[in-house]
Every structure is written in structure tokens, then in C-alpha cells.
Write a protein that holds these residues in place. Structure first.
Motif: not given
Length: 149
Positions: A44-50
């Protein structure tokens, strides 16, 4: 879209929050609707893609929002709501934005939580953003705009 519930981490007050970011050239592979974060349903977290760096932040600049929305749809954006979607800003886009700011040609835009016309308030600041963005492109970055309301 679940991610839209998590877009506004800068402020917890309702309103139009607008961001410009820079990312290393090449990460953006299409002009609209690309993601730089992904919602992980397990954590339930945002994952950074860049890696990205904030170039600018505006609070309630509705006519800039309208300009960016027009650009988004011109570039093929398909979202039925211009909210929490990304649009790349090219050199040509930024030159056109600069021209429209200087000539007072940002489209009159209204929306729930958008606030009032703030073109005069943000004029110099937004022109500085254009210059900073053009320099970022010169130095090997891509620039994009996103908003949340």
C-alpha cells in the motif's frame, strides 16, 4: 485509479497542486500517460520507478492547468479527467508556453478547488520555470508536468 488517492503528498488541503519534474533523458518513452511511480497493493505504498527532481510547484494556477490540459489532449492523452496524469514538456512546448504567458494567452480555466485567475501572480515565477526547464533539457533531462486536485 488507486494511485490518484495517493498523488497529493505535498499538501493535505484540498486544492489544485501542480508540479513540474525532471528525469534523465530516455525514461519517458511516450508524451503522455507514463508513470514515474506505481502503487504497490501489497505494501500500500507508492514505488518510485525512476529518479526525479522537482523543478517547480504551483498552488492554484488554474489557467496554467488549462494550458497543460490542452497540451495533454493534443499529445493524445486519453484520461477522461486531467488529474494525476503526466504530460511531457518538450523544448517546443516550453517555447510556446513562454510565448502564451508573455502575451497573456493562457486559457481561462475554472474548476472545483482551482482558485481564481492567478496569471499575474505567477507570471515571473512561471517564466523562470520555463528557463530552468529549457536548461534542464540542454543538460540531458526530460521535463514533465503533473497535477492533483
Amino acid at each position: 485509479m488507486v494511485i490518484s488517492l495517493h498523488c497529493n503528498q505535498k499538501l493535505n488541503v484540498m486544492g489544485l497542486d501542480q508540479f513540474a519534474w525532471k528525469v534523465k533523458k530516455g525514461f519517458i518513452t511516450k508524451p503522455v500517460d507514463f508513470e514515474t511511480e506505481s502503487y504497490n497493493e501489497v505494501t500500500e505504498e507508492l514505488e518510485v520507478l525512476c529518479e526525479k527532481e522537482e523543478l517547480h510547484y504551483w498552488r492554484k494556477h488554474p489557467n496554467l492547468q488549462g494550458w497543460m490540459e490542452n497540451l495533454y489532449y493534443e499529445k493524445g492523452g486519453e484520461s477522461n479527467c486531467f488529474n494525476c496524469v503526466n504530460v511531457q514538456l518538450t523544448w517546443e512546448d516550453l517555447e510556446e508556453l513562454e510565448k502564451d504567458i508573455k502575451e497573456g494567452n493562457l486559457p481561462s480555466t475554472m474548476g472545483f478547488f482551482f482558485g481564481n485567475d492567478s496569471d499575474d501572480h505567477y507570471k515571473e515565477e512561471t517564466l523562470e520555470f520555463v528557463e530552468k526547464s529549457l536548461n534542464s533539457i540542454k543538460n540531458g533531462y526530460d521535463v514533465y508536468y503533473s497535477s492533483w486536485w
